[in-house]
Design an enzyme around this catalytic site. Structure first.
Site, PDB file in Angstrom:
ATOM      1  N   LYS C  67       1.556   8.049  -3.091  1.00  0.00           N
ATOM      2  CA  LYS C  67       1.218   6.760  -2.673  1.00  0.00           C
ATOM      3  C   LYS C  67      -0.363   6.610  -2.811  1.00  0.00           C
ATOM      4  O   LYS C  67      -0.821   7.409  -2.293  1.00  0.00           O
ATOM      5  CB  LYS C  67       1.858   6.530  -1.268  1.00  0.00           C
ATOM      6  CG  LYS C  67       1.954   5.271  -0.933  1.00  0.00           C
ATOM      7  CD  LYS C  67       2.424   4.903   0.339  1.00  0.00           C
ATOM      8  CE  LYS C  67       2.558   3.510   1.006  1.00  0.00           C
ATOM      9  NZ  LYS C  67       3.401   3.463   2.309  1.00  0.00           N
ATOM     10  N   SER C 142       6.894  -0.051   2.186  1.00  0.00           N
ATOM     11  CA  SER C 142       5.711  -0.397   1.503  1.00  0.00           C
ATOM     12  C   SER C 142       5.533   0.719   0.208  1.00  0.00           C
ATOM     13  O   SER C 142       4.837   0.402  -0.514  1.00  0.00           O
ATOM     14  CB  SER C 142       4.527  -0.376   2.255  1.00  0.00           C
ATOM     15  OG  SER C 142       4.286   0.953   2.992  1.00  0.00           O
ATOM     16  N   SER C 166       8.456   2.342   5.770  1.00  0.00           N
ATOM     17  CA  SER C 166       8.039   2.313   4.788  1.00  0.00           C
ATOM     18  C   SER C 166       8.628   3.505   3.783  1.00  0.00           C
ATOM     19  O   SER C 166       8.243   3.330   2.392  1.00  0.00           O
ATOM     20  CB  SER C 166       6.326   2.212   4.784  1.00  0.00           C
ATOM     21  OG  SER C 166       6.173   1.168   4.991  1.00  0.00           O
TER      22      SER C 166
END
Lengths: 471, 94, 478
Positions: C67, C142, C166
């Site tokens: 990420k 997210s 997330s």
């Protein structure tokens, strides 16, 4: 009882940099950056790089406890760090990690030499925080077209020591600063000679009015000057029927005035909240062990000097006002007559050092011992001793070399006696004056003897011999 | 209820320049979120301690020893949008 | 789709370079927009190095997607924000160090909601990521890029971060496994903070075993994170979490919090999760209803805390040391303009609300109040866990929604997080595993455990997976 007719109330916030630690407060960067290029002692943490996290330096906490104890504070059961949110170009994270509720220590005091003798100044709190970076301007802050940032200082451990508004004159404020600096130096956590080691903000109000906060004070003398100016300013405001407003003022050191900083910057709202990246501390249990290792503090040492060495309180006070000086004196006093040592270290050497803007580190204690030895054995005169000290400070060398080079060895009694006889013979006028009761005439005869012996005679001896011959 | 004036103050505190359009746009949106948050008023939290840290951790320290995390001056300055000599370059102060 | 063990197996006959090249090719052809930065050159070079040296680490030669809010030395790290475009960190996050030691190869940095603020990966400066199951739909957020990459076969496993769901949300929307560990188990050093007191790095993979292997490598104490705990799960027999992967739930006590099945929950989701609980009961577990009365308030409390912390965390982005810089003026103006130009709408909204919630006069009403609610939520969990070993609930109240459907209505978007945020407020571990489909879209259920009892949720998840087939379904064409 001191009257304080203007109702002056001064409180000081002193930032002490814990610069004797090896590393910064929240990261492993080294603290010996003072002679290195900018931005060369940094890491993700003190640069505020995204993702970096702080971890507290244990020694910094111990040092803070030490200071708290030395200032007679209570070490709190529970302490924690907060974020103080504000923007400034020297602040790499947009907030400063500091303490707010639950500071590490609070509720102490120190005793200073006040306007009317010993005066107690309360310590509200002493809390830990991190130093921001250093800003460099081209010319002055208001004219510079850009600002340069060096983060070497960023993250240095600071202790903010906040006093109660207990000082009643700028002089007391200065005495407080001297005393505070003296104490933290004794604790071996702080070197006051390094740039930016101690910074002061002053709060002052008069006649029960609002207080002004003066920032940007970088010396003890500066604090006194800023406060003197501020008292006059506030008095003038009141005299003209105005009201002193609460505000932040900037001390312009060059002009020795304070300037209002009233602007949008005044609209601060620091939005304090507990730093989520640091966990609380429960360290009051450390206090007894740390207390046991506290060194002798200035007041205790002063009293001991009076008792142990039989010197005057004034001498003891002056000698203990700087840790290095006290250590120097004590080393000398152990091997020489303590009272003679006090006179020569305190009255003579210290004055000569101050005159030259030098510190005690510039003088060897062996040299002081030699000089005292020469004096006690009457091999040199007091004037000669002063001359040796000056020569050592100005040119170096050893006392023995200087004695030889300047022919400072004291001349023997016979030679003085001969010179005295000659002086009497050659100055009948002075002799007549003396005999007619003008005692001052003796001085010119002594002067004549000194001239003949090229100053190597002891003036007191010369006087005695002259008196003997004139009787 | 956040007014346009409140929003200007928040924008100042947070150093976010807001255009007039943005002020118009944000004010109702922020207020609708705040309205939603106001449901917390119904909860009686008398005597409840706040939870700042979910774990009961305390006394976490590092030793006063130089760490391995330090980076070089070149690395430190490598991402600077503006620099001069060995410094980061910021705008004028006034 | 290949599991980690299958990839390790294939390396005996083939090479890391072949594997890496295959994934790179899939990324190149993809329309998912799962990656912000593809580290093509460094990945291939590293694969060659591993091949020639014959390194034998846990993940030697296996590519992983990271990420874009996790700091990677030498690889651009943007948090999907314009304000950090071009930022190349000079240091690795703790988890990246661990992965590199284990031989894993960073194949790229994945797309996400800007600064992890979102539930749909639509707020990225680099455009939205698409859901491999339906290109018109969001992958969740997210960590949408990390989940879509795994579900779309562009990486065998990946790292995300979970502040309020997330990791679990995109795992659920993309039909894969996602683990959010107990707060403090994985070092946050190098994770770019959104809301420090809530977030943890989490792992994605196509099966529970792979997620667990990854977790084993990245978990553990780190002296650079003061909130990192120095303990390993007390329920573990061996020193690895993988040792907890036993196909057995006999006697396991499952709590079912009815508050998580409220009227906003999609029927297909509710049925799938209840069926999954039945399946576990058939395998020997027992379930009971538990009460978690403060669940309703978790969402507001979560958002207030997250926004407050975020308003402070994001203060450092001022264009002085890294990132975007606009034309210079006086410093106040420059700071304000840099930030105005660099942050997207949702980030600005959260910074402003967080600033407000902490400001004088509102601090107690919002920030402090939220932290007190947090205490009540935590107590709900503590009480429930007195009677049960794990809790099972839907991960998300509905399957993946359409791109653009909720983005203009913050409240409706925030409401999507209703089932995931209580876990972060309490700091407990939770894993989302595929448990069914609704309208052709995957559904995830979350298994929530006690603090540090990852073993229980991993074992439950593993047993469920061993006895069902949901995790083997892949999107069409993948």
């Amino acid at each position: 009882m001191y009257e304080n007719r203007d109702g002056i109330m001064i409180g000081l916030e002193v930032h002490v940099q814990l610069n004797r630690l090896k590393t910064k407060v929240f990261c492993g960067c080294t603290t010996d950056y003072h002679n290195d290029p900018p931005n060369s002692h940094v890491c993700p943490v003190c640069l505020g790089l995204p993702g970096a996290l702080p971890v507290i330096n244990k020694k910094a906490v111990e040092a803070a406890i030490k200071v708290g104890l030395a200032l007679n504070c209570r070490v709190e059961e529970h302490t924690q760090f907060y974020r103080k949110n504000y923007y400034y170009p020297d602040l790499p994270k947009g907030f400063q990690i500091t303490q707010y509720d639950f500071p590490i220590s609070s509720g102490g005091y120190i005793i200073i030499e006040g306007e009317d003798g010993e005066h107690r100044v309360g310590i509200t709190r002493a809390h830990m925080e991190e130093d921001p970076g250093r800003l460099v301007h081209e010319g002055t802050i208001d004219k510079s077209k850009y600002t340069l940032i060096d983060y070497n200082r960023s993250g240095m451990a600071l202790l903010e020591i906040v006093s109660d508004p207990d000082m009643r004159s700028p002089k007391e404020a200065r005495r407080y600063l001297d005393k505070l600096r003296n104490i933290v130096e004794y604790l071996d956590i702080f070197d006051g000679d390094l740039e930016g080691a101690l910074r002061v903000d002053a709060n002052i109000s008069i006649m029960g009015g609002q207080r002004a906060e003066i920032k940007n004070i970088s010396s003890h003398k500066g604090a006194e000057k800023a406060l003197l100016f501020e008292i006059v300013r506030q008095k003038n405001v009141i005299r003209r029927g105005g009201i002193v407003v609460q505000e932040t003022r900037h001390f312009d050191e060059a002009r020795e005035i304070t300037l209002s900083m009233r602007s949008k910057e005044e609209a601060h709202d620091y939005r304090y909240f507990p730093e989520p990246d640091l966990v609380p501390l429960k360290i009051s249990g450390w206090a007894p062990a740390i207390k046991a290792t506290l060194p002798e503090l200035p007041d205790a040492r002063r009293m001991r000097f009076v008792e142990e060495y039989g010197i005057t309180d004034d001498h003891a006070r002056a000698l203990t006002s700087e840790l290095k000086l006290a250590i120097f004196y004590e080393d000398v006093a152990e091997k020489a007559d303590p009272r003679t040592a006090a006179v020569w270290v305190c009255d003579v050497l210290k004055g000569e050092l101050n005159y030259r803007d030098m510190t005690i580190e510039a003088f060897k204690k062996e040299h002081m011992l030699s000089i005292i030895e020469l004096l006690v054995s009457k091999k040199i005169t007091e004037d000669g001793a002063v001359e040796i000290i000056r020569a050592l400070l100005d040119k170096g060398g050893s006392p023995e070399e200087i004695v030889k080079e300047k022919s400072l060895l004291k001349v023997e009694g016979d030679i003085v006696s001969i010179a005295a006889a000659e002086a009497i013979k050659e100055n009948p006028g002075a002799v007549a004056d003396y005999n007619s009761g003008k005692e001052k005439a003796l001085n010119s005869l002594v002067g004549a003897v000194m001239k003949k012996t090229k100053g190597r005679a002891d003036a007191r001896t010369a006087r005695e011999i002259l008196l003997g011959k004139l009787r | 209820m956040i007014t346009k004036k409140d929003l200007e103050h928040i924008g100042w505190l947070a150093r976010l320049e807001l255009s007039d359009d943005e002020k118009e746009k944000y004010t109702p949106k922020l207020n609708s979120v705040l309205d939603y948050f106001n449901e917390l008023d119904e909860v009686d939290t008398e005597g409840v301690e706040p939870t700042y840290h979910v774990l009961q951790l305390y006394n976490v320290f590092r030793d006063d020893e130089p760490g391995i995390g330090s980076i070089t001056q070149e690395e430190a300055l490598s991402n600077a949008p503006k620099k001069q000599d060995e410094f980061f370059k910021a705008p004028r102060m006034m | 789709m290949a599991t980690i063990n299958e990839l390790k197996e294939s390396m005996h006959s083939g090479s890391s370079e072949e594997i890496v090249a295959e994934y790179l090719e899939r990324i190149e052809k993809s329309k998912l927009n799962a990656f912000i930065t593809v580290a093509k050159e460094s990945a291939i070079n590293r694969a060659r190095e591993i091949d020639s040296k014959g390194e034998k680490g846990m993940f030697s030669g296996i590519p992983i997607a990271i990420k874009d809010n996790i700091s990677t030395k030498g690889i651009q790290t943007t948090c999907a924000s314009k304000i950090l475009s071009g930022y190349v960190p000079p240091y690795d996050a703790h988890v990246i160090e661990r992965l590199k030691e284990a031989g894993a190869i960073i194949i790229g940095k994945t797309n996400m909601d800007e600064f992890a603020m979102g539930t749909s990966t639509e707020t990225s400066f680099y455009g939205p990521t698409r859901n491999p199951w339906d290109m018109e739909r969001v992958p969740g957020g997210s960590s949408g890029g990390s989940a879509a990459a795994v579900a779309g076969g562009e990486a065998p496993f990946s790292l995300g971060s979970d502040t309020g769901g997330s990791v679990r949300c995109p795992a659920s929307f993309c039909g894969i496994v996602g683990l959010k560990p107990t707060y403090g188990v994985i070092s946050r050093y190098g994770l770019i903070s959104y809301a420090n007191s809530l977030e943890q790095i989490g792992s994605f993979a196509t099966c529970v075993r792979d997620v667990t292997m990854l977790f084993d490598v990245i978990a553990g104490h780190d002296s650079r994170d003061s909130t990192s705990v120095d303990r390993i799960d007390t329920h573990l027999d061996a020193r690895t979490y993988a040792s907890a992967l036993v196909n057995d739930v006999k006697g396991l006590k499952i709590g079912v919090p009815e508050e998580y099945f409220d009227e906003g929950t999609d029927k297909g989701v509710e049925n799938s999760v209840r069926d999954a609980i039945n399946t576990l009961e058939e395998l020997g577990a027992k379930s009971q209803i538990v009460m978690m009365p403060h669940t309703k308030y978790a969402l507001s409390a979560y958002y207030i805390i997250a926004m407050s912390e975020a308003s402070s965390n994001l203060a450092r982005f001022d264009g002085m040391r890294y990132g975007l810089r606009t034309e210079d003026s006086d410093w106040h103006t420059t700071f304000s303009q840099v930030r105005a130009a660099g942050f997207g709408d949702e980030v600005k909204r959260r910074i402003m609300l967080g600033t407000y919630a902490l400001s004088a006069g509102y601090h107690d009403r919002y920030y402090l109040k939220a932290l007190k609610i947090r205490t009540l939520i935590k107590q709900d969990f503590e009480l429930a866990f007195k009677d049960v070993d794990v809790l099972i609930a839907p991960t998300m109240p509905y399957p993946a929604f359409k791109i653009g459907e909720k983005i203009d209505d913050p409240i409706s978007l925030y409401l999507s997080d209703v089932d995931t945020v209580p876990v972060n407020l309490a700091g407990v571990p939770s894993i989302s595993v595929p448990c069914g489909f609704s309208g052709g879209l995957p559904i995830g259920m979350q298994i929530i455990g006690k603090h540090f009892d990852e073993a229980a949720i991993l074992r439950t998840a593993f047993t469920f997976e061993e006895n069902t087939d949901f995790h083997n379904k892949t999107p069409e064409g993948m």
